[in-house]
Design an enzyme around this catalytic site. Structure first.
Site, PDB file in Angstrom:
ATOM      1  N   LYS A 148       0.816  -1.218   0.000  1.00  0.00           N
ATOM      2  CA  LYS A 148       0.000   0.000   0.000  1.00  0.00           C
ATOM      3  C   LYS A 148       0.849   1.266   0.000  1.00  0.00           C
ATOM      4  O   LYS A 148       0.617   2.188  -0.776  1.00  0.00           O
ATOM      5  CB  LYS A 148      -0.918   0.018   1.234  1.00  0.00           C
ATOM      6  CG  LYS A 148      -1.987  -1.035   1.259  1.00  0.00           C
ATOM      7  CD  LYS A 148      -2.918  -0.841   2.447  1.00  0.00           C
ATOM      8  CE  LYS A 148      -2.239  -1.101   3.784  1.00  0.00           C
ATOM      9  NZ  LYS A 148      -1.922  -2.516   4.004  1.00  0.00           N
ATOM     10  N   THR A 149       1.795   1.324   0.912  1.00  0.00           N
ATOM     11  CA  THR A 149       2.583   2.546   1.078  1.00  0.00           C
ATOM     12  C   THR A 149       3.367   2.870  -0.183  1.00  0.00           C
ATOM     13  O   THR A 149       3.371   4.012  -0.658  1.00  0.00           O
ATOM     14  CB  THR A 149       3.537   2.397   2.276  1.00  0.00           C
ATOM     15  OG1 THR A 149       2.779   2.187   3.466  1.00  0.00           O
ATOM     16  CG2 THR A 149       4.396   3.643   2.453  1.00  0.00           C
TER      17      THR A 149
ATOM     18  N   GLU B  52      -3.605   6.227   1.549  1.00  0.00           N
ATOM     19  CA  GLU B  52      -3.401   4.819   1.889  1.00  0.00           C
ATOM     20  C   GLU B  52      -4.571   4.365   2.754  1.00  0.00           C
ATOM     21  O   GLU B  52      -4.938   5.043   3.724  1.00  0.00           O
ATOM     22  CB  GLU B  52      -2.078   4.653   2.632  1.00  0.00           C
ATOM     23  CG  GLU B  52      -1.743   3.227   2.961  1.00  0.00           C
ATOM     24  CD  GLU B  52      -0.348   3.072   3.558  1.00  0.00           C
ATOM     25  OE1 GLU B  52      -0.146   2.084   4.289  1.00  0.00           O
ATOM     26  OE2 GLU B  52       0.522   3.925   3.313  1.00  0.00           O
TER      27      GLU B  52
END
Length: 465
Positions: free
Chosen positions: A114-115, A158
């Site tokens: 995700k990051t 995010e």
């Protein structure tokens, strides 16, 4: 609601600080508190936030809204005072949802990646001449900040599935990188996880980008296709033949990767990245797909991705001493550990990989013991620290020593070492020229990198004398 003074309980966390920074950029009066001081808190203070160390009821006196971290317990003095006085209290996710209103928001979800994917999307969009707002759970090296209030109409965030809080976002579009159970303290089964992600999909307004190379992602994509009530544009990506945005001709190296991108059977372009690892090829393709769904220029998006410089704690090079490189990585799930070590193998070439791993949470360690054994055993040497509990009580059977015993049975050199000082010495004494040391985990193991570099330098100086 977030236009008047806002107080953050637990302001030092990655998600909370990101929201606070955006509000400060918007000219909102921000205060906060945390258990301990940090570089993050210092940076917020320079932007005008008034932050106290320790939690006291009178810290919220001027606040019109209170935002509370998920790490804060109900017994917290500030939270109790806010509830008693009738001040609106929002969770981190609820406050982020408020910030995204009025924007073409893109929520980046998934168990892994995700990051990095959120960061890649932000950099790619900026290359298109658009100034997006963003809130990220890590710090991209390109911006040196985990959040930004832009002047464009796009907001990238995010989206954390760990407690199902991403269900409140109602984004314009979304990315789902993969679907695999991780937070066993919240999800009891893969079925429950799939249902939660499908509920998230139902909250999306315009488009969904999803990886079909991932088994869980492919299952979710099939569910989306079969639900005739969903009126969103589905874009699939991956190396799979059935992917709409397909990756092929992938070549990876110690310094980056190269790949071809085909859109619905037509070659779109060749792309290159400055970050290593096949997983980052997938992350970049997800970002490209979202950019296309937003109507942005593909050539500019690809050029932006080629400039991406990585994210802190994602296979981050901390330094190099006498040809021994030290990296730090956030990997805390067996799949992430496997990917990180595979990337390290590409980088190290003929040298050894020495991993200092700190398991994160007792529940995760117990649930994935065999997975950690399998993923860690492909390193050349493993040094296991005690479990970082992250507020959990210990659980019988969850043990670093058990993992060490099982790895040893597979023939990999391994030590269980509760002492951080001794763990550092084990790594330093074992490392030779061209070897690679990785500190790995979601806890305070990240602090070891600079200490290892110092000891390597001291050892080199001692050898010369």
């Amino acid at each position: 609601m977030l236009n008047e003074p806002v107080h953050f309980i637990g302001i030092g966390g990655a998600g909370m600080s990101a929201i606070a920074r955006i509000l400060l950029d918007r000219g909102v009066q921000v205060s906060g508190s945390d258990a301990r001081d940090s570089i993050v808190i210092a940076s917020l203070r320079t932007l005008g936030a008034k932050i106290g160390i320790g939690h006291h009821a009178d810290n919220i006196l001027l606040a019109k809204t209170v935002v509370v971290s998920t790490a804060i317990k109900e017994s917290n003095a500030e939270l109790k005072a806010a509830l008693a006085s009738g001040i609106p209290v929002l969770s981190r996710a609820q406050s982020l949802s408020e910030l995204m209103k009025g924007y073409r928001s893109v929520a980046v979800a998934g168990t892994h990646g995700k990051t990095t994917t959120t960061s890649m999307l932000a950099v790619a969009i900026q290359e298109c001449g658009v100034d997006p707002s963003f809130a990220i759970g890590g710090t991209p090296n390109d911006s040196n900040s985990n959040s930004h209030h832009g002047n464009g109409d796009i907001f990238i965030a995010e989206a954390d599935e760990s407690d199902s809080s991403f269900l409140v976002y109602n984004p314009y579009g979304a990315i789902i990188t993969n679907v695999e159970i991780d937070h066993v303290d919240h999800f009891s089964s893969e079925e429950q996880l799939q249902k939660t992600f499908f509920d998230f999909v139902k909250s999306i307004n315009e488009f969904l980008v999803i990886c079909v190379d991932d088994a869980g992602g492919n299952e979710l994509a099939n569910s989306v296709k079969s639900d005739k009530k969903l009126q969103i544009n589905l874009i699939t990506y991956g190396e799979s033949e059935n992917a709409q945005l397909r990756i092929s001709h992938v070549a990876t190296s110690a310094t980056g990767s190269f790949f071809r991108i085909t859109w619905q059977g037509v070659v779109l372009d060749e792309a290159s990245l400055n970050v290593p690892g096949r997983h980052n090829v997938l992350n970049a393709t997800a970002a490209l797909a979202a950019g296309l769904a937003l109507g942005l220029n593909p050539n500019q998006l690809i050029r932006g991705l080629s400039k991406f410089q990585g994210v802190r704690r994602r296979f981050e090079l901390k330094g190099k001493v006498r040809d021994i490189r030290v990296f730090d990585d956030y990997a805390h799930h067996p799949t992430e550990v496997s990917v990180t070590i595979a990337t390290a193998r590409e980088v190290v070439e003929e040298g050894k990989i020495i991993v200092i791993f700190q398991p994160h949470r007792y529940s995760r360690t117990l649930a994935f013991t065999e997975g950690f054994v399998s993923s860690l055993s492909v390193a050349d040497q493993v040094i296991l620290l005690d479990i970082y509990g992250a507020g959990e009580e210990s659980i019988p059977g969850a043990s670093s020593s058990v993992i060490a015993e099982k790895i040893r049975a597979l023939g990999t050199k391994v030590d269980f070492e509760p002492s951080i000082v001794t763990a550092i010495e084990l790594a330093v004494s074992a490392a030779k020229a061209n070897d690679l040391i990785i500190t790995m985990g979601a806890g305070d193991v990240t602090s070891l990198g600079m200490q290892i570099l110092t000891r390597l330098a001291e050892a080199a100086s001692s050898d010369e004398s």
